[in-house]
Design a protein around this motif. Structure first.
Motif, mmCIF file in Angstrom:
data_model
loop_
_atom_site.group_PDB
_atom_site.id
_atom_site.type_symbol
_atom_site.label_atom_id
_atom_site.label_comp_id
_atom_site.label_asym_id
_atom_site.label_seq_id
_atom_site.Cartn_x
_atom_site.Cartn_y
_atom_site.Cartn_z
ATOM 1 N N ASN A 32 43.650 21.199 8.629
ATOM 2 C CA ASN A 32 42.284 20.688 8.732
ATOM 3 C C ASN A 32 42.246 19.274 9.318
ATOM 4 O O ASN A 32 41.286 18.908 10.008
ATOM 5 N N ASN A 84 32.406 21.943 5.555
ATOM 6 C CA ASN A 84 32.945 23.094 4.814
ATOM 7 C C ASN A 84 34.011 23.823 5.624
ATOM 8 O O ASN A 84 34.990 24.347 5.067
ATOM 9 N N GLN A 85 33.835 23.864 6.939
ATOM 10 C CA GLN A 85 34.847 24.505 7.793
ATOM 11 C C GLN A 85 36.194 23.802 7.679
ATOM 12 O O GLN A 85 37.244 24.436 7.823
ATOM 13 N N PHE A 86 36.157 22.494 7.426
ATOM 14 C CA PHE A 86 37.382 21.708 7.340
ATOM 15 C C PHE A 86 37.807 21.462 5.892
ATOM 16 O O PHE A 86 38.675 20.625 5.638
ATOM 17 N N GLY A 87 37.196 22.163 4.960
ATOM 18 C CA GLY A 87 37.588 22.045 3.552
ATOM 19 C C GLY A 87 37.198 20.726 2.912
ATOM 20 O O GLY A 87 37.857 20.288 1.958
ATOM 21 N N TYR A 114 38.025 17.851 16.730
ATOM 22 C CA TYR A 114 36.551 17.835 16.713
ATOM 23 C C TYR A 114 36.034 16.443 17.099
ATOM 24 O O TYR A 114 35.097 16.311 17.883
ATOM 25 N N THR A 154 31.199 17.517 0.656
ATOM 26 C CA THR A 154 30.133 16.750 1.298
ATOM 27 C C THR A 154 29.230 16.099 0.250
ATOM 28 O O THR A 154 29.202 16.501 -0.907
ATOM 29 N N CYS A 213 27.115 19.498 6.656
ATOM 30 C CA CYS A 213 27.723 20.280 5.565
ATOM 31 C C CYS A 213 28.453 21.504 6.104
ATOM 32 O O CYS A 213 29.557 21.846 5.637
ATOM 33 N N HIS A 214 27.862 22.169 7.084
ATOM 34 C CA HIS A 214 28.493 23.357 7.667
ATOM 35 C C HIS A 214 29.843 23.004 8.291
ATOM 36 O O HIS A 214 30.852 23.698 8.061
ATOM 37 N N ILE A 215 29.888 21.916 9.045
ATOM 38 C CA ILE A 215 31.146 21.500 9.682
ATOM 39 C C ILE A 215 32.138 21.033 8.627
ATOM 40 O O ILE A 215 33.332 21.377 8.673
ATOM 41 N N THR A 259 23.857 20.615 9.168
ATOM 42 C CA THR A 259 24.918 20.764 10.174
ATOM 43 C C THR A 259 26.189 20.067 9.710
ATOM 44 O O THR A 259 27.307 20.605 9.853
ATOM 45 N N LYS A 290 42.274 19.828 12.914
ATOM 46 C CA LYS A 290 40.965 20.306 13.388
ATOM 47 C C LYS A 290 39.955 19.151 13.466
ATOM 48 O O LYS A 290 39.165 19.074 14.407
#
Length: 741
Positions: free
Chosen positions: A553, A614-617, A560, A620, A610-612, A608, A556
């Motif tokens: 992560n 969560n993708q990276f663990g 990003y 938030t 929070c969504h990103i 948005t 990632k």
């Protein structure tokens, strides 16, 4: 109110008795009282006691210092002294001119000298004066006159100086016009709709004629044109003091006046002499009858109608009784404590945006006219009381409001190349640069923080990392934003005009700031604290990243940040190395926002982000409340600022509030504020065994904790005594619980 009463007469003439008889003791400054504070009655050569005159330098310095403090508030004041010298009375007269006081002299010199000597002989021994002193006084009264401009009254004429009701029943109508705040168009519309200013109608303006609106010059010119009319009464508002200072070539503390109103007045050609004349016309209240009803009109509102209005300080009429947010409480109290035919009309404060008619007998004329609200007016005539509201369409836009916020800040940092920004930041003595190769951090200095030097540059220089070779933003956090009530624009009463609803409140975690972006020179993560990449805090943050975010992560996140030119801003809660005020069960990282790497602050929407995250663990930040209206915000604020408030059963630092236009402010809760202060108490008490300032220990818990923590100073090894407040607090409560059992 602004009334100064000088008593003139020899010792023994009965001044003190007259003061007591008329209930004036609470309002009196007496030279002899100050003499007795300086020195107890002294034993004299003839074996009697007397009041020493040897401290008169400090006595008169003290008296005039206290008098000036009272005059600044507009307190009714009595001076109990002989006032036998013309020069002394001229000094009072000059002060009255400065503070716009009416000055009277109660003349006791008509009492025969023989009677004064008889009364003197009957006084308490230490208060008696030699008869030759009385002879000297009377000789001086005969030769040193009372200065012109001081109205002389006899002791039995006291009633003539008090504020009394004026009967306005002869007027067909009485107009009460609310806070104008530089909004001339809507004012003229109201007057035009009512046939202009008529000789058989009365016009009472409740104050605050300038600031925030965009027609300040036009309003002042209009007031100058009507100020000599007998059917016009202009009351003084709190903003008018800046006008008075300007007219006397002084500088006030109002940023709005100095940056916005003053320049247009300077350019208008309005003479300062005319402004001084206008200001002297301003009244403190209107107190009148109309038919069978009584009306009290002030700028800010009183909680009752006292038996004698003259005893009420002008400051209370101008700024209001209680706190700014107490207008409804004041209105309810007035309704409860006054007769059924007594009405009150005021402006100034209305944080809950209540209607003109607050209750059956109180009317509020503050309608946010300068923000596109309404000019509020109340009319009284033979048919009753009528409320009128006129919508204002000429006002400063939110964009113009933002421009005003940083007018003193020099060139905009968002409209010039980054290389010019770097040059500008380096020239600013309130900004510190730290160099890390080709990348530099720019942060406001301690001096800027202590002296509150906040402009566009110092607010932006907070966790700002710039590549000084390629002239671009490498990483950044937030522009500095402020606590509620910390700055003029974040005063609670101003937020009703500033906030654009709906607003969102997020839980404010209690740690330190960490920033993550992309480092192209190392093709890796750029992980920094607010000001450095190599400090202890930066190291702790970097270690936390490794512990809390997996290698996959982290990679990632790096990609990003590289691809999207953004920074991830975190709150780092490190309970091992740097526990703060709030205790957490374990250390953690909280993603606060994803911020674009640009000079102008912008960030991702919450969902948005929070969504990103969560993708990276990532964990938030927590959205706590969504608030739709000012009324809801007002009620929420009152609830969370209660001393025992907890958010969902837990202690937190506070909340960050963000409105729909991106404006941010924050507030700290009572628990956090209390224990943050006790942390500083702990450090000093453990080191020295005491603290220098105990006056801030205002609660039983504060004093109890202080008594406990002082004992730790006696430990054999102070190095082993815990330093963080979380551990100390737990120890305190454990000992307290053991003691109770």
């Amino acid at each position: 109110m602004r009334i100064l009463l000088l008593l003139r007469g020899s010792a023994g003439c009965g001044k003190s008795t007259w003061i007591e008889k008329n209930g004036l003791k609470p309002f009196t400054l007496a030279a002899d009282d100050i003499r007795l504070l300086c020195q107890s009655p002294i034993l004299q050569a003839d074996g009697t006691l007397g009041i020493s005159q040897s401290n008169d330098n400090i006595v008169w310095k003290t008296l005039f210092s206290i008098l000036e403090v009272r005059m600044q508030r507009g307190d009714f004041t009595v001076i109990d002294a002989t006032n036998s010298k013309t020069a002394e009375m001229n000094r009072y007269k000059d002060m009255c001119a400065t503070y716009r006081y009416r000055i009277y002299c109660v003349d006791f010199t008509g009492i025969p000298i023989e009677e004064v000597k008889r009364r003197n002989a009957q006084r308490e021994v230490y208060k008696r004066v030699p008869e030759k002193v009385i002879d000297t006084m009377y000789a001086r009264f005969a030769t040193q006159k009372i200065p012109s401009g001081i109205k002389v009254i006899n002791p039995d004429e006291l009633d003539s100086i008090w504020i009394k009701k004026f009967d306005m029943s002869a007027y067909k109508k009485v107009h009460h016009i609310g806070d104008v705040h530089g909004c001339n168009t809507v004012l003229q519309k109201y007057l035009a709709d009512n046939g202009g200013i008529k000789d058989d109608e009365m016009y009472i303006f409740v104050g605050d004629y300038i600031d925030r609106g965009i027609e300040n010059v036009e309003v002042i010119q209009f007031l100058l044109s009507i100020m000599d009319r007998k059917n016009v009464l202009m009351l003084e508002g709190n903003h008018e003091r800046w006008l008075w200072l300007w007219a006397n070539d002084s500088v006030g503390r109002s940023k709005e006046f100095e940056l916005v109103t003053k320049p247009v007045l300077d350019a208008s050609g309005i003479s300062k002499k005319s402004i001084r004349q206008l200001y002297r016309k301003f009244g403190q209240c209107a107190y009148y009858t109309y038919g069978a009803n009584t009306f009290l009109v002030t700028h800010a509102g009183l909680s009752t109608l006292p038996e004698n209005l003259s005893f009420v300080a002008s400051e209370l009429m101008v700024k209001g009784v209680g706190n700014y947010n107490d207008s409804e409480v004041v209105a309810d109290t007035f309704l409860r404590t006054t007769q059924d035919n007594c009405y009150q009309i005021h402006g100034h404060r209305n944080t809950r945006q209540i209607p003109v008619q607050v209750n059956s007998r109180v009317f509020n004329l503050e309608g946010q006219v300068e923000y596109g609200g309404c000019l509020r007016c109340v009319q009284v005539d033979a048919e009753g009381i009528h409320c009128v509201e006129i919508k204002n369409d000429v006002y400063r836009t939110p964009e113009q409001e933002t421009e005003v916020s940083f007018q003193e800040g020099g060139r905009s940092m968002t409209n010039i190349p980054v290389e010019d920004v770097i040059v500008s930041l380096r020239r600013n003595r309130y900004i510190q640069e730290k160099k890390f190769g080709k990348i530099s951090s720019f942060n406001y200095t301690d001096k800027a923080f202590e002296d509150r030097i906040w402009d566009e540059q110092t607010t932006k220089a907070r966790g700002l990392y710039l590549d000084t070779m390629k002239n671009c933003v490498v990483a950044r956090s937030y522009d500095k934003f402020f606590n509620i009530n910390e700055r003029p624009e974040t005063k609670f009463e101003m937020l009703q005009h500033k906030l654009q609803f709906p607003v969102t409140a997020y839980v404010k975690e209690n740690g330190f700031l960490g920033i993550v972006s992309y480092n192209e020179y190392e093709d890796g993560l750029f992980a920094a604290s607010k000001s450095t990449i190599d400090s202890q805090y930066a190291q702790w943050f970097q270690e936390m990243l490794v512990r809390k975010v997996s290698p996959e992560n982290r990679e990632k996140i790096k990609l990003y940040c590289k691809e999207n030119q953004v920074s991830f801003v975190f709150e780092c809660v490190d309970m091992e190395h740097d526990p703060h005020i709030i205790e957490y069960p374990e250390s953690g990282l909280y993603l606060l926002d994803i911020v674009h790497n640009s000079m102008e602050f912008s960030k991702y929407e919450y969902d948005t982000m929070c969504h990103i995250g969560n993708q990276f663990g990532l964990v938030t930040k927590e959205k706590a409340f969504e608030i739709a209206t000012w009324q809801e915000f007002y009620d929420w604020y009152q609830e969370i600022t209660e001393e025992e408030y907890e958010y969902e059963g837990r202690k937190i630092e506070g909340f960050v509030v963000e409105d729909s236009a991106g404006f941010m402010t924050k507030l700290k809760l009572s628990y956090y504020v209390f224990w943050k202060y006790m942390r500083s108490v702990s450090r000093e008490a453990i080191r020295k065994g005491y603290i220098n300032k105990t006056s801030f220990l205002t609660t039983p818990l504060a004093n109890e904790y202080y008594a406990w923590v002082r004992k730790l100073h006696d430990a054999e090894d102070l190095n082993k005594v815990p330093k963080d407040i979380c551990t100390l607090r737990n120890m305190f409560y454990q000992d307290k619980g053991a003691g109770a059992s």
